[in-house]
Design a protein around this motif. Structure first.
Motif, PDB file in Angstrom:
ATOM      1  N   TRP A 206       0.863  -1.187   0.000  1.00 23.95           N
ATOM      2  CA  TRP A 206       0.000   0.000   0.000  1.00 23.95           C
ATOM      3  C   TRP A 206       0.897   1.233   0.000  1.00 23.95           C
ATOM      4  O   TRP A 206       2.113   1.145   0.225  1.00 23.95           O
ATOM      5  CB  TRP A 206      -0.925   0.014   1.222  1.00 23.95           C
ATOM      6  CG  TRP A 206      -0.173   0.171   2.515  1.00 23.95           C
ATOM      7  CD1 TRP A 206       0.264   1.339   3.088  1.00 23.95           C
ATOM      8  CD2 TRP A 206       0.270  -0.881   3.386  1.00 23.95           C
ATOM      9  NE1 TRP A 206       0.951   1.083   4.261  1.00 23.95           N
ATOM     10  CE2 TRP A 206       0.963  -0.274   4.460  1.00 23.95           C
ATOM     11  CE3 TRP A 206       0.142  -2.265   3.362  1.00 23.95           C
ATOM     12  CZ2 TRP A 206       1.528  -1.004   5.493  1.00 23.95           C
ATOM     13  CZ3 TRP A 206       0.712  -2.991   4.385  1.00 23.95           C
ATOM     14  CH2 TRP A 206       1.383  -2.367   5.441  1.00 23.95           C
ATOM     15  N   PHE A 207       0.265   2.387  -0.227  1.00 24.00           N
ATOM     16  CA  PHE A 207       0.980   3.662  -0.186  1.00 24.00           C
ATOM     17  C   PHE A 207       0.138   4.689   0.567  1.00 24.00           C
ATOM     18  O   PHE A 207      -1.088   4.683   0.491  1.00 24.00           O
ATOM     19  CB  PHE A 207       1.273   4.180  -1.602  1.00 24.00           C
ATOM     20  CG  PHE A 207       2.222   3.299  -2.362  1.00 24.00           C
ATOM     21  CD1 PHE A 207       3.588   3.414  -2.198  1.00 24.00           C
ATOM     22  CD2 PHE A 207       1.734   2.321  -3.218  1.00 24.00           C
ATOM     23  CE1 PHE A 207       4.464   2.585  -2.874  1.00 24.00           C
ATOM     24  CE2 PHE A 207       2.594   1.476  -3.907  1.00 24.00           C
ATOM     25  CZ  PHE A 207       3.963   1.616  -3.728  1.00 24.00           C
ATOM     26  N   ILE A 208       0.817   5.550   1.300  1.00 22.01           N
ATOM     27  CA  ILE A 208       0.164   6.634   2.022  1.00 22.01           C
ATOM     28  C   ILE A 208       0.723   7.948   1.485  1.00 22.01           C
ATOM     29  O   ILE A 208       1.939   8.137   1.434  1.00 22.01           O
ATOM     30  CB  ILE A 208       0.389   6.532   3.542  1.00 22.01           C
ATOM     31  CG1 ILE A 208      -0.174   5.197   4.052  1.00 22.01           C
ATOM     32  CG2 ILE A 208      -0.261   7.702   4.274  1.00 22.01           C
ATOM     33  CD1 ILE A 208       0.092   4.946   5.532  1.00 22.01           C
ATOM     34  N   SER A 209      -0.147   8.832   1.071  1.00 20.52           N
ATOM     35  CA  SER A 209       0.294  10.070   0.433  1.00 20.52           C
ATOM     36  C   SER A 209       0.793  11.082   1.459  1.00 20.52           C
ATOM     37  O   SER A 209       0.520  10.982   2.654  1.00 20.52           O
ATOM     38  CB  SER A 209      -0.852  10.693  -0.366  1.00 20.52           C
ATOM     39  OG  SER A 209      -1.722  11.436   0.489  1.00 20.52           O
ATOM     40  N   GLN A 210       1.535  12.036   0.957  1.00 15.24           N
ATOM     41  CA  GLN A 210       1.830  13.227   1.740  1.00 15.24           C
ATOM     42  C   GLN A 210       0.534  14.028   1.879  1.00 15.24           C
ATOM     43  O   GLN A 210      -0.413  13.825   1.125  1.00 15.24           O
ATOM     44  CB  GLN A 210       2.886  14.055   1.003  1.00 15.24           C
ATOM     45  CG  GLN A 210       3.336  15.302   1.716  1.00 15.24           C
ATOM     46  CD  GLN A 210       4.497  15.975   0.997  1.00 15.24           C
ATOM     47  OE1 GLN A 210       5.612  15.940   1.466  1.00 15.24           O
ATOM     48  NE2 GLN A 210       4.218  16.578  -0.141  1.00 15.24           N
ATOM     49  N   ALA A 211       0.463  14.920   2.855  1.00 17.69           N
ATOM     50  CA  ALA A 211      -0.726  15.744   3.036  1.00 17.69           C
ATOM     51  C   ALA A 211      -1.064  16.472   1.736  1.00 17.69           C
ATOM     52  O   ALA A 211      -0.184  16.972   1.036  1.00 17.69           O
ATOM     53  CB  ALA A 211      -0.514  16.744   4.169  1.00 17.69           C
ATOM     54  N   ILE A 212      -2.334  16.498   1.401  1.00 18.70           N
ATOM     55  CA  ILE A 212      -2.801  17.022   0.118  1.00 18.70           C
ATOM     56  C   ILE A 212      -3.404  18.408   0.283  1.00 18.70           C
ATOM     57  O   ILE A 212      -4.301  18.617   1.106  1.00 18.70           O
ATOM     58  CB  ILE A 212      -3.841  16.062  -0.496  1.00 18.70           C
ATOM     59  CG1 ILE A 212      -3.196  14.704  -0.789  1.00 18.70           C
ATOM     60  CG2 ILE A 212      -4.469  16.662  -1.754  1.00 18.70           C
ATOM     61  CD1 ILE A 212      -4.195  13.629  -1.185  1.00 18.70           C
ATOM     62  N   TYR A 213      -2.901  19.358  -0.502  1.00 16.29           N
ATOM     63  CA  TYR A 213      -3.498  20.686  -0.602  1.00 16.29           C
ATOM     64  C   TYR A 213      -3.671  21.103  -2.054  1.00 16.29           C
ATOM     65  O   TYR A 213      -4.045  22.232  -2.347  1.00 16.29           O
ATOM     66  CB  TYR A 213      -2.650  21.725   0.150  1.00 16.29           C
ATOM     67  CG  TYR A 213      -3.108  21.910   1.586  1.00 16.29           C
ATOM     68  CD1 TYR A 213      -3.982  22.931   1.938  1.00 16.29           C
ATOM     69  CD2 TYR A 213      -2.688  21.036   2.578  1.00 16.29           C
ATOM     70  CE1 TYR A 213      -4.418  23.092   3.244  1.00 16.29           C
ATOM     71  CE2 TYR A 213      -3.112  21.186   3.891  1.00 16.29           C
ATOM     72  CZ  TYR A 213      -3.975  22.219   4.215  1.00 16.29           C
ATOM     73  OH  TYR A 213      -4.406  22.370   5.516  1.00 16.29           O
ATOM     74  N   ASP A 214      -3.378  20.182  -2.978  1.00 16.66           N
ATOM     75  CA  ASP A 214      -3.516  20.446  -4.406  1.00 16.66           C
ATOM     76  C   ASP A 214      -4.053  19.191  -5.069  1.00 16.66           C
ATOM     77  O   ASP A 214      -3.366  18.171  -5.134  1.00 16.66           O
ATOM     78  CB  ASP A 214      -2.154  20.836  -5.002  1.00 16.66           C
ATOM     79  CG  ASP A 214      -2.218  21.110  -6.496  1.00 16.66           C
ATOM     80  OD1 ASP A 214      -3.341  21.236  -7.029  1.00 16.66           O
ATOM     81  OD2 ASP A 214      -1.153  21.174  -7.134  1.00 16.66           O
ATOM     82  N   ALA A 215      -5.304  19.250  -5.551  1.00 23.35           N
ATOM     83  CA  ALA A 215      -5.946  18.060  -6.102  1.00 23.35           C
ATOM     84  C   ALA A 215      -5.329  17.636  -7.423  1.00 23.35           C
ATOM     85  O   ALA A 215      -5.221  16.435  -7.715  1.00 23.35           O
ATOM     86  CB  ALA A 215      -7.442  18.316  -6.285  1.00 23.35           C
ATOM     87  N   ALA A 216      -4.891  18.593  -8.243  1.00 24.11           N
ATOM     88  CA  ALA A 216      -4.436  18.275  -9.598  1.00 24.11           C
ATOM     89  C   ALA A 216      -3.257  17.308  -9.585  1.00 24.11           C
ATOM     90  O   ALA A 216      -3.198  16.363 -10.382  1.00 24.11           O
ATOM     91  CB  ALA A 216      -4.067  19.551 -10.342  1.00 24.11           C
ATOM     92  N   ALA A 217      -2.302  17.531  -8.692  1.00 23.46           N
ATOM     93  CA  ALA A 217      -1.125  16.665  -8.624  1.00 23.46           C
ATOM     94  C   ALA A 217      -1.520  15.242  -8.237  1.00 23.46           C
ATOM     95  O   ALA A 217      -1.003  14.265  -8.803  1.00 23.46           O
ATOM     96  CB  ALA A 217      -0.116  17.227  -7.632  1.00 23.46           C
ATOM     97  N   THR A 218      -2.426  15.117  -7.283  1.00 26.47           N
ATOM     98  CA  THR A 218      -2.869  13.790  -6.842  1.00 26.47           C
ATOM     99  C   THR A 218      -3.639  13.075  -7.934  1.00 26.47           C
ATOM    100  O   THR A 218      -3.450  11.869  -8.154  1.00 26.47           O
ATOM    101  CB  THR A 218      -3.725  13.920  -5.565  1.00 26.47           C
ATOM    102  OG1 THR A 218      -2.942  14.520  -4.528  1.00 26.47           O
ATOM    103  CG2 THR A 218      -4.216  12.560  -5.099  1.00 26.47           C
ATOM    104  N   VAL A 219      -4.508  13.784  -8.632  1.00 26.78           N
ATOM    105  CA  VAL A 219      -5.268  13.183  -9.735  1.00 26.78           C
ATOM    106  C   VAL A 219      -4.321  12.654 -10.803  1.00 26.78           C
ATOM    107  O   VAL A 219      -4.472  11.534 -11.302  1.00 26.78           O
ATOM    108  CB  VAL A 219      -6.251  14.209 -10.332  1.00 26.78           C
ATOM    109  CG1 VAL A 219      -6.852  13.678 -11.639  1.00 26.78           C
ATOM    110  CG2 VAL A 219      -7.362  14.526  -9.341  1.00 26.78           C
ATOM    111  N   LYS A 220      -3.324  13.451 -11.155  1.00 30.84           N
ATOM    112  CA  LYS A 220      -2.358  13.039 -12.177  1.00 30.84           C
ATOM    113  C   LYS A 220      -1.605  11.781 -11.750  1.00 30.84           C
ATOM    114  O   LYS A 220      -1.423  10.843 -12.538  1.00 30.84           O
ATOM    115  CB  LYS A 220      -1.373  14.184 -12.435  1.00 30.84           C
ATOM    116  CG  LYS A 220      -0.226  13.856 -13.380  1.00 30.84           C
ATOM    117  CD  LYS A 220      -0.704  13.558 -14.788  1.00 30.84           C
ATOM    118  CE  LYS A 220       0.487  13.406 -15.737  1.00 30.84           C
ATOM    119  NZ  LYS A 220       0.068  12.876 -17.063  1.00 30.84           N
ATOM    120  N   LEU A 221      -1.180  11.729 -10.493  1.00 30.60           N
ATOM    121  CA  LEU A 221      -0.456  10.559  -9.999  1.00 30.60           C
ATOM    122  C   LEU A 221      -1.342   9.316 -10.033  1.00 30.60           C
ATOM    123  O   LEU A 221      -0.918   8.243 -10.486  1.00 30.60           O
ATOM    124  CB  LEU A 221       0.060  10.803  -8.587  1.00 30.60           C
ATOM    125  CG  LEU A 221       0.742   9.614  -7.903  1.00 30.60           C
ATOM    126  CD1 LEU A 221       1.933   9.122  -8.719  1.00 30.60           C
ATOM    127  CD2 LEU A 221       1.174   9.979  -6.492  1.00 30.60           C
TER     128      LEU A 221
END
Length: 403
Positions: A206-221
């Protein structure tokens, strides 16, 4: 001491989250989301009694959150990660495995233990793994590397540490950083999705993300990782999305120091609001909605983790509110009816006396006697009648089989 904890049921899939569901199983099951709440160990030098008191207080606050378990962070100085000055002084903490053991004893729930897997001598790391598994009973570790790739740490590295953990039967996961994905792609380098697959090849589950404050980067990943997995004909590993509320300028500075990308418009909207922390909660919920909409169909199973990066009560309270809101958003996005059930977990901590018959409101789930209760709107705890308890026990057992 008897404690009440919540569990999420998802009717169509028969999934169940709660203190009797093994955390590695919940993390690895692609058919159901997972929900985690983050904790930071107390300062180094805190004695065992005081550490347990702190854990009890944390658990008492979080007992009404329907979590699968906790995350316990390994706080490092992170020297060399950035040229920016550290907004808060670095203070060493207790070993996360030790504090995670306190949380497990206080709650009956398991924890993911973060471990910085660089710099330790091999024999020291092996001793840590032995104590983590045999003394503290942990079964899930998030393996992280050094703060910067430009520094030579010596000792074990991530591949070696991962193999040691796997050889001891420990389920391992890692982190993923969406901002790093974008910057590497812009520089013509291999993206974070390839780094994730490389770790999967090492046994990461599994993977745990860094804290998110920008949706676009997460969507792309998520889109690129899902596309990569389809091309390779493999099932994507679960990605747990992390959110952390912010109500003060100093907290925002710390979040940015950690490497989190916070768009200027987002920072301004939070810090100039009448209630910054409440605004951050709503903005973060909006980011999750965007991620769920724009990344729909990518095939990557998701989870939620919420943490407070500060010790200020307003932000700690906001983390609990944010957890409930983001949990609801992710569960609603599954398209499956769901509800929260409340369970009395005192019998998990205190075994029944030898020869004593289980009370009629107690059922056995995976060999664990549980007292089944409902929480009324007034907060009263009411044992379910025998037939109701048996029906719920049957549902719980089916959930373990299906899940």
């Amino acid at each position: 001491m008897k404690r009440v904890f919540s569990q999420v049921h998802m009717a169509a899939q028969g999934s169940l989250a709660g203190p009797t569901d093994p955390l590695p199983q919940a993390l690895c099951d692609p058919t159901r989301p997972v929900f985690l709440f983050g904790a930071t160990p107390p300062r180094e030098g805190t004695d065992e009694v005081r550490a347990m008191e702190i854990a009890e207080k944390f658990v008492a606050r979080a007992r009404n959150l329907a979590t699968d378990g906790y995350i316990v962070y390994d706080i490092q100085d992170e020297d060399g990660r950035t040229d920016l000055p550290r907004p808060f002084p670095f203070r060493r903490t207790l070993d996360p495995s030790s504090y995670g053991g306190c949380l497990a004893r206080a709650s009956g729930k398991q924890a993911i233990i973060y471990k910085c897997a660089v710099g330790d001598k091999r024999e020291d790391f092996e001793r840590w793994v032995d104590k983590t598994t045999k003394t503290h009973g942990h079964a899930a570790v998030n393996v992280v590397g050094g703060a910067t790739s430009s520094k030579e740490y010596g000792g074990v590295d991530v591949p070696a540490a991962s193999k040691i953990l796997r050889d001891q039967g420990v389920a391992i996961g890692g982190i993923c950083i969406a901002e790093r994905h974008l910057t590497r792609l812009e520089a013509g380098k291999a993206g974070e999705h390839l780094n994730m697959q490389r770790k999967v090849d090492m046994g990461f589950q599994w993977f745990i993300s860094q804290a998110i404050y920008d949706a676009a980067a997460t969507v792309k990943l998520l889109q690129d990782y899902g596309r990569l997995c389809r091309a390779r004909g493999v099932t994507p590993k679960k990605v747990v999305l992390t959110f952390a509320p912010c109500g003060r300028a100093k907290t925002m500075t710390f979040i940015k120091w950690l490497g989190v990308c916070v768009p200027e418009v987002t920072e301004k909207a939070i810090l100039e609001a009448d209630s910054p922390v409440a605004t951050s909660v709503e903005l973060l919920c909006g980011l999750l909605r965007t991620i769920l909409t724009d990344a729909a169909g990518c095939g990557v199973p998701l989870g939620i983790s919420v943490e407070s990066v500060s010790i200020f009560k307003e932000e700690i309270d906001a983390a609990e509110t944010l957890f409930r809101k983001t949990q609801q958003l992710l569960l609603d996005a599954q398209g499956t009816p769901w509800c929260v059930r409340w369970f009395h977990t005192g019998y998990n901590q205190l075994p029944l006396e030898n020869g004593a018959a289980a009370p009629p409101d107690t059922v056995s789930v995976k060999g664990q006697p549980l007292r089944v209760v409902d929480i009324s709107s007034e907060g009263a705890v009411k044992p379910l009648a025998g037939l109701q308890a048996l029906r719920l026990a049957a549902a719980a057992l089916a959930a373990f089989v299906v899940g």
